[in-house]
Design a protein around this motif. Structure first.
Motif, PDB file in Angstrom:
ATOM      1  N   HIS A  58      -7.863   9.891   9.251  1.00  0.00           N
ATOM      2  CA  HIS A  58      -8.607  10.084  10.498  1.00  0.00           C
ATOM      3  C   HIS A  58      -9.952  10.753  10.239  1.00  0.00           C
ATOM      4  CE1 HIS A  58      -9.246  10.306  14.743  1.00  0.00           C
ATOM      5  NE2 HIS A  58      -9.420  11.612  14.671  1.00  0.00           N
ATOM      6  N   LEU A  59      -9.983  11.691   9.316  1.00  0.00           N
ATOM      7  CA  LEU A  59     -11.245  12.344   8.956  1.00  0.00           C
ATOM      8  C   LEU A  59     -12.240  11.314   8.421  1.00  0.00           C
ATOM      9  CD1 LEU A  59     -12.441  15.185   8.975  1.00  0.00           C
ATOM     10  CD2 LEU A  59     -11.547  15.503   6.679  1.00  0.00           C
ATOM     11  N   VAL A  60     -11.759  10.415   7.579  1.00  0.00           N
ATOM     12  CA  VAL A  60     -12.611   9.334   7.068  1.00  0.00           C
ATOM     13  C   VAL A  60     -13.080   8.455   8.225  1.00  0.00           C
ATOM     14  CG1 VAL A  60     -12.663   7.261   5.619  1.00  0.00           C
ATOM     15  CG2 VAL A  60     -11.574   9.350   4.773  1.00  0.00           C
ATOM     16  N   ASN A 109      -8.091  15.419  -3.716  1.00  0.00           N
ATOM     17  CA  ASN A 109      -8.793  16.637  -3.346  1.00  0.00           C
ATOM     18  C   ASN A 109      -9.013  16.659  -1.833  1.00  0.00           C
ATOM     19  OD1 ASN A 109     -10.218  18.991  -3.334  1.00  0.00           O
ATOM     20  ND2 ASN A 109     -12.066  18.138  -4.232  1.00  0.00           N
ATOM     21  N   GLU A 110      -7.930  16.447  -1.074  1.00  0.00           N
ATOM     22  CA  GLU A 110      -8.045  16.366   0.374  1.00  0.00           C
ATOM     23  C   GLU A 110      -8.557  17.664   0.989  1.00  0.00           C
ATOM     24  OE1 GLU A 110      -5.075  15.965  -1.206  1.00  0.00           O
ATOM     25  OE2 GLU A 110      -4.570  13.860  -0.989  1.00  0.00           O
ATOM     26  N   ALA A 111      -8.031  18.762   0.536  1.00  0.00           N
ATOM     27  CA  ALA A 111      -8.400  20.041   1.130  1.00  0.00           C
ATOM     28  C   ALA A 111      -9.852  20.390   0.856  1.00  0.00           C
ATOM     29  CB  ALA A 111      -7.481  21.145   0.628  1.00  0.00           C
ATOM     30  N   GLY A 112     -10.409  19.922  -0.260  1.00  0.00           N
ATOM     31  CA  GLY A 112     -11.805  20.213  -0.568  1.00  0.00           C
ATOM     32  C   GLY A 112     -12.750  19.597   0.446  1.00  0.00           C
ATOM     33  N   ILE A 113     -12.478  18.359   0.831  1.00  0.00           N
ATOM     34  CA  ILE A 113     -13.310  17.688   1.839  1.00  0.00           C
ATOM     35  C   ILE A 113     -13.136  18.381   3.180  1.00  0.00           C
ATOM     36  CG2 ILE A 113     -13.723  15.512   3.044  1.00  0.00           C
ATOM     37  CD1 ILE A 113     -14.458  15.527   0.008  1.00  0.00           C
ATOM     38  N   ALA A 114     -11.896  18.650   3.548  1.00  0.00           N
ATOM     39  CA  ALA A 114     -11.616  19.298   4.829  1.00  0.00           C
ATOM     40  C   ALA A 114     -12.260  20.687   4.886  1.00  0.00           C
ATOM     41  CB  ALA A 114     -10.117  19.392   5.046  1.00  0.00           C
ATOM     42  N   ALA A 115     -12.208  21.410   3.790  1.00  0.00           N
ATOM     43  CA  ALA A 115     -12.821  22.742   3.752  1.00  0.00           C
ATOM     44  C   ALA A 115     -14.332  22.646   3.953  1.00  0.00           C
ATOM     45  CB  ALA A 115     -12.498  23.436   2.428  1.00  0.00           C
ATOM     46  N   ARG A 116     -14.957  21.605   3.396  1.00  0.00           N
ATOM     47  CA  ARG A 116     -16.396  21.414   3.603  1.00  0.00           C
ATOM     48  C   ARG A 116     -16.697  21.166   5.079  1.00  0.00           C
ATOM     49  NH1 ARG A 116     -20.308  20.025   0.130  1.00  0.00           N
ATOM     50  NH2 ARG A 116     -19.908  20.283  -2.080  1.00  0.00           N
ATOM     51  N   ALA A 161      -9.599  18.433  10.155  1.00  0.00           N
ATOM     52  CA  ALA A 161      -9.808  19.154   8.894  1.00  0.00           C
ATOM     53  C   ALA A 161      -8.837  20.325   8.779  1.00  0.00           C
ATOM     54  CB  ALA A 161     -11.254  19.638   8.792  1.00  0.00           C
ATOM     55  N   TRP A 162      -8.595  21.005   9.883  1.00  0.00           N
ATOM     56  CA  TRP A 162      -7.643  22.109   9.874  1.00  0.00           C
ATOM     57  C   TRP A 162      -6.240  21.604   9.515  1.00  0.00           C
ATOM     58  CZ3 TRP A 162      -6.375  26.667   8.894  1.00  0.00           C
ATOM     59  CH2 TRP A 162      -5.203  27.241   9.387  1.00  0.00           C
ATOM     60  N   HIS A 163      -5.843  20.455  10.066  1.00  0.00           N
ATOM     61  CA  HIS A 163      -4.529  19.884   9.733  1.00  0.00           C
ATOM     62  C   HIS A 163      -4.423  19.610   8.234  1.00  0.00           C
ATOM     63  CE1 HIS A 163      -3.583  18.229  14.017  1.00  0.00           C
ATOM     64  NE2 HIS A 163      -3.778  19.517  13.998  1.00  0.00           N
ATOM     65  N   VAL A 164      -5.488  19.084   7.652  1.00  0.00           N
ATOM     66  CA  VAL A 164      -5.478  18.785   6.213  1.00  0.00           C
ATOM     67  C   VAL A 164      -5.347  20.066   5.399  1.00  0.00           C
ATOM     68  CG1 VAL A 164      -6.840  17.872   4.287  1.00  0.00           C
ATOM     69  CG2 VAL A 164      -6.774  16.645   6.464  1.00  0.00           C
ATOM     70  N   VAL A 165      -6.123  21.078   5.739  1.00  0.00           N
ATOM     71  CA  VAL A 165      -6.090  22.342   5.000  1.00  0.00           C
ATOM     72  C   VAL A 165      -4.720  22.994   5.132  1.00  0.00           C
ATOM     73  CG1 VAL A 165      -7.032  24.694   4.943  1.00  0.00           C
ATOM     74  CG2 VAL A 165      -8.572  22.735   5.074  1.00  0.00           C
TER      75      VAL A 165
END
Length: 188
Positions: A58-60, A109-116, A161-165
């Motif tokens: 969904h983020l993508v 590296n899902e959390a890295g993108i979400a953290a950005r 993004a919060w869900h991913v992190v």
């Protein structure tokens, strides 16, 4: 993971296994691993990764709704976004996020993108957030007010993004962590 799936001969999954896949629930007879065990393993695996994968997808999709970098519209959009959002945009602007921004998702590296994304949103002040929302809303090919649509996009990106992190953090929990959690709630 706290979710458990018990296979009942009358539930939908059991019916699918027996009717559609022709797999008896006690298969193989007398074996250590039967269909119910396989279902529990599959359910655990699906619950463990599907939420994070869906959120990443969904983020993508949210970014795919914006003008593509490298195109004339995209270059103008990302330049204007940088002006509207100031330094906060450096977290997500294609040239600064690393060319293969979304390739990182494929490589785990899902959390890295979400953290950005979360850092970008956190760094925006109220005026920048309004300007960014207006710009994003204007770029979306959807009917409605630009600022309203842009704010929906920003809220959706933030929640996703919060869900991913959060899901990434939970992946490292151990059985002992889960038991401590359950015991703590039982004793509350």
């Amino acid at each position: 993971m706290i979710v458990r799936h018990h296979l009942d001969k009358d539930d939908e999954l059991a019916q699918h296994l027996t009717n559609q896949l022709n797999t008896p629930l006690d298969w193989p007879d007398g074996g250590e691993l039967d269909t119910a065990h396989v279902v529990r393993i599959a359910a655990a695996a699906a619950c463990d990764v599907s939420h994070a994968q869906a959120a990443n997808g969904h983020l993508v999709d949210l970014f795919a709704a914006l003008p593509l970098p490298g195109t004339p519209d995209g270059r103008e959009f990302w330049r204007a976004l940088g002006q509207a959002g100031g330094d906060a945009v450096l977290y997500i602007v294609p040239a600064n996020a690393g060319g293969p921004f979304f390739d990182y998702l494929i490589n785990g590296n899902e959390a890295g993108i979400a953290a950005r994304v979360l850092s970008f949103l956190e760094a925006l002040d109220d005026g920048e957030r309004d300007a960014v929302a207006e710009l994003i809303g204007s770029a979306l090919d959807v009917l409605g007010g630009a600022r309203y649509l842009g704010n929906l996009w920003l809220r959706d990106a933030e929640t996703t993004a919060w869900h991913v992190v959060l899901a990434s953090r939970r992946r490292h929990d151990t059985a002992e962590d889960r038991e401590r959690f359950l015991e703590s709630w039982r004793n509350a």
